[in-house]
Scaffold this motif. Structure first.
Motif, PDB file in Angstrom:
ATOM      1  N   ASN A 163       0.804  -1.222   0.000  1.00  0.00           N
ATOM      2  CA  ASN A 163       0.000   0.000   0.000  1.00  0.00           C
ATOM      3  C   ASN A 163       0.838   1.274   0.000  1.00  0.00           C
ATOM      4  OD1 ASN A 163      -2.868  -0.999   0.237  1.00  0.00           O
ATOM      5  ND2 ASN A 163      -1.843  -2.147   1.859  1.00  0.00           N
ATOM      6  N   SER A 164       2.158   1.136  -0.016  1.00  0.00           N
ATOM      7  CA  SER A 164       3.083   2.280  -0.036  1.00  0.00           C
ATOM      8  C   SER A 164       2.792   3.256   1.098  1.00  0.00           C
ATOM      9  CB  SER A 164       3.010   3.007  -1.382  1.00  0.00           C
ATOM     10  OG  SER A 164       3.293   2.138  -2.435  1.00  0.00           O
ATOM     11  N   VAL A 165       2.693   2.721   2.325  1.00  0.00           N
ATOM     12  CA  VAL A 165       2.420   3.522   3.515  1.00  0.00           C
ATOM     13  C   VAL A 165       3.382   3.120   4.628  1.00  0.00           C
ATOM     14  CG1 VAL A 165      -0.043   3.802   3.023  1.00  0.00           C
ATOM     15  CG2 VAL A 165       0.707   1.881   4.421  1.00  0.00           C
ATOM     16  N   TYR A 166       3.457   3.946   5.653  1.00  0.00           N
ATOM     17  CA  TYR A 166       4.100   3.539   6.892  1.00  0.00           C
ATOM     18  C   TYR A 166       3.076   2.703   7.662  1.00  0.00           C
ATOM     19  CZ  TYR A 166       7.968   6.829   6.322  1.00  0.00           C
ATOM     20  OH  TYR A 166       9.067   7.499   5.874  1.00  0.00           O
ATOM     21  N   PHE A 167       3.534   1.584   8.224  1.00  0.00           N
ATOM     22  CA  PHE A 167       2.646   0.709   8.985  1.00  0.00           C
ATOM     23  C   PHE A 167       3.211   0.585  10.389  1.00  0.00           C
ATOM     24  CE2 PHE A 167       0.525  -3.130  10.339  1.00  0.00           C
ATOM     25  CZ  PHE A 167      -0.705  -3.062   9.711  1.00  0.00           C
ATOM     26  N   HIS A 171       6.888   9.924  -1.185  1.00  0.00           N
ATOM     27  CA  HIS A 171       6.882  10.405  -2.568  1.00  0.00           C
ATOM     28  C   HIS A 171       7.906   9.663  -3.427  1.00  0.00           C
ATOM     29  CE1 HIS A 171       3.940  13.602  -2.293  1.00  0.00           C
ATOM     30  NE2 HIS A 171       4.478  13.956  -1.139  1.00  0.00           N
ATOM     31  N   GLN A 172       9.066   9.360  -2.862  1.00  0.00           N
ATOM     32  CA  GLN A 172      10.077   8.598  -3.614  1.00  0.00           C
ATOM     33  C   GLN A 172       9.562   7.205  -3.968  1.00  0.00           C
ATOM     34  OE1 GLN A 172      13.462   8.667  -1.007  1.00  0.00           O
ATOM     35  NE2 GLN A 172      13.948  10.801  -1.460  1.00  0.00           N
ATOM     36  N   VAL A 173       8.941   6.552  -3.011  1.00  0.00           N
ATOM     37  CA  VAL A 173       8.396   5.212  -3.265  1.00  0.00           C
ATOM     38  C   VAL A 173       7.268   5.296  -4.286  1.00  0.00           C
ATOM     39  CG1 VAL A 173       7.133   3.279  -2.217  1.00  0.00           C
ATOM     40  CG2 VAL A 173       9.105   4.280  -1.037  1.00  0.00           C
ATOM     41  N   TRP A 174       6.401   6.294  -4.147  1.00  0.00           N
ATOM     42  CA  TRP A 174       5.282   6.443  -5.082  1.00  0.00           C
ATOM     43  C   TRP A 174       5.771   6.669  -6.502  1.00  0.00           C
ATOM     44  CZ3 TRP A 174       2.331  10.477  -1.656  1.00  0.00           C
ATOM     45  CH2 TRP A 174       1.857   9.846  -0.498  1.00  0.00           C
ATOM     46  N   LYS A 195       8.773   5.687  -7.736  1.00  0.00           N
ATOM     47  CA  LYS A 195       9.551   4.543  -8.198  1.00  0.00           C
ATOM     48  C   LYS A 195       8.678   3.333  -8.535  1.00  0.00           C
ATOM     49  CE  LYS A 195      13.923   2.413  -7.111  1.00  0.00           C
ATOM     50  NZ  LYS A 195      15.027   2.347  -6.183  1.00  0.00           N
ATOM     51  N   PHE A 196       7.606   3.144  -7.795  1.00  0.00           N
ATOM     52  CA  PHE A 196       6.756   1.976  -7.981  1.00  0.00           C
ATOM     53  C   PHE A 196       5.351   2.439  -8.354  1.00  0.00           C
ATOM     54  CE2 PHE A 196      10.057   0.951  -4.920  1.00  0.00           C
ATOM     55  CZ  PHE A 196      10.663  -0.111  -5.571  1.00  0.00           C
ATOM     56  N   PRO A 197       4.815   1.973  -9.471  1.00  0.00           N
ATOM     57  CA  PRO A 197       3.549   2.504  -9.992  1.00  0.00           C
ATOM     58  C   PRO A 197       2.308   2.078  -9.209  1.00  0.00           C
ATOM     59  CG  PRO A 197       4.305   0.708 -11.361  1.00  0.00           C
ATOM     60  CD  PRO A 197       5.392   0.976 -10.354  1.00  0.00           C
ATOM     61  N   TYR A 198       2.443   1.156  -8.278  1.00  0.00           N
ATOM     62  CA  TYR A 198       1.253   0.663  -7.588  1.00  0.00           C
ATOM     63  C   TYR A 198       0.450   1.788  -6.944  1.00  0.00           C
ATOM     64  CZ  TYR A 198      -1.811  -1.465  -4.278  1.00  0.00           C
ATOM     65  OH  TYR A 198      -2.924  -1.782  -3.573  1.00  0.00           O
ATOM     66  N   HIS A 199       1.134   2.714  -6.291  1.00  0.00           N
ATOM     67  CA  HIS A 199       0.427   3.788  -5.593  1.00  0.00           C
ATOM     68  C   HIS A 199      -0.374   4.643  -6.565  1.00  0.00           C
ATOM     69  CE1 HIS A 199      -0.186   7.524  -3.277  1.00  0.00           C
ATOM     70  NE2 HIS A 199      -0.345   6.675  -2.284  1.00  0.00           N
ATOM     71  N   ARG A 200       0.165   4.905  -7.740  1.00  0.00           N
ATOM     72  CA  ARG A 200      -0.581   5.672  -8.744  1.00  0.00           C
ATOM     73  C   ARG A 200      -1.853   4.926  -9.146  1.00  0.00           C
ATOM     74  NH1 ARG A 200       4.668   6.566 -10.473  1.00  0.00           N
ATOM     75  NH2 ARG A 200       4.538   5.039 -12.144  1.00  0.00           N
ATOM     76  N   GLN A 201      -1.769   3.619  -9.283  1.00  0.00           N
ATOM     77  CA  GLN A 201      -2.961   2.823  -9.602  1.00  0.00           C
ATOM     78  C   GLN A 201      -3.980   2.903  -8.468  1.00  0.00           C
ATOM     79  OE1 GLN A 201      -1.047  -0.924 -10.206  1.00  0.00           O
ATOM     80  NE2 GLN A 201      -1.069  -0.710 -12.436  1.00  0.00           N
ATOM     81  N   LEU A 202      -3.489   2.809  -7.246  1.00  0.00           N
ATOM     82  CA  LEU A 202      -4.368   2.865  -6.078  1.00  0.00           C
ATOM     83  C   LEU A 202      -5.122   4.189  -6.015  1.00  0.00           C
ATOM     84  CD1 LEU A 202      -5.162   1.366  -3.429  1.00  0.00           C
ATOM     85  CD2 LEU A 202      -3.280   2.563  -2.333  1.00  0.00           C
ATOM     86  N   MET A 203      -4.463   5.274  -6.418  1.00  0.00           N
ATOM     87  CA  MET A 203      -5.075   6.595  -6.353  1.00  0.00           C
ATOM     88  C   MET A 203      -5.891   6.954  -7.598  1.00  0.00           C
ATOM     89  SD  MET A 203      -4.449   7.877  -3.494  1.00  0.00           S
ATOM     90  CE  MET A 203      -4.164   6.425  -2.523  1.00  0.00           C
ATOM     91  N   SER A 204      -5.804   6.145  -8.639  1.00  0.00           N
ATOM     92  CA  SER A 204      -6.517   6.476  -9.872  1.00  0.00           C
ATOM     93  C   SER A 204      -8.011   6.185  -9.741  1.00  0.00           C
ATOM     94  CB  SER A 204      -5.936   5.709 -11.056  1.00  0.00           C
ATOM     95  OG  SER A 204      -6.383   4.376 -11.032  1.00  0.00           O
ATOM     96  N   GLU A 205      -8.780   6.937 -10.458  1.00  0.00           N
ATOM     97  CA  GLU A 205     -10.227   6.735 -10.483  1.00  0.00           C
ATOM     98  C   GLU A 205     -10.584   5.414 -11.148  1.00  0.00           C
ATOM     99  OE1 GLU A 205     -12.413   8.615  -8.964  1.00  0.00           O
ATOM    100  OE2 GLU A 205     -10.909  10.056  -8.337  1.00  0.00           O
TER     101      GLU A 205
END
Length: 118
Positions: free
Chosen positions: A46-50, A96-99, A101-111
């Motif tokens: 999920n590209s977050v701190y846990f 932001h660096q992880v977001w 570098k890895f496209p998953y977060h962009r997909q998660l935030m996309s409509e």
């Protein structure tokens, strides 16, 4: 934590959490080792701190803070069984660096994200 869809909902729209806190009472039974895998997986996927907070004591422990990426250079901060305070700087620029570098977060935030978990 064993429920990946809850973490995904919190990390995605409309909540877009950067840090997810998981209080726990995860005892040192046969499944204790899986707790490490769960918390690292929830952070990375999920590209977050846990932040996983557990009871202290002989049968508990291992409170941890996991960053949005885990590898040899980015290990989680983990306590032992003792009571104490675990401090880690949560940095938005790391997210932001992880977001980037890895496209998953962009997909998660996309409509257009294809999974509706609600």
């Amino acid at each position: 934590m064993r429920s990946p869809s809850l973490t995904r909902v919190l990390a995605g729209k409309p909540y877009t959490c950067d840090v997810i806190l998981q209080p726990a009472a995860f005892s040192r039974d046969i499944s204790f080792r899986t707790w490490k895998s769960f918390r690292e997986t929830r952070a990375v996927e999920n590209s977050v701190y846990f932040v996983a907070v557990n009871y202290a004591g002989d049968y508990y422990g291992n409170t941890s803070i996991v960053g949005p990426w885990v590898d040899e250079g980015h290990e989680p901060e983990v306590m032992g069984r003792e009571e104490g305070i675990l401090v880690k700087e949560i940095r938005k620029e790391v997210l932001h660096q992880v977001w980037q570098k890895f496209p998953y977060h962009r997909q998660l935030m996309s409509e257009e994200w294809p999974i509706n978990l609600r």
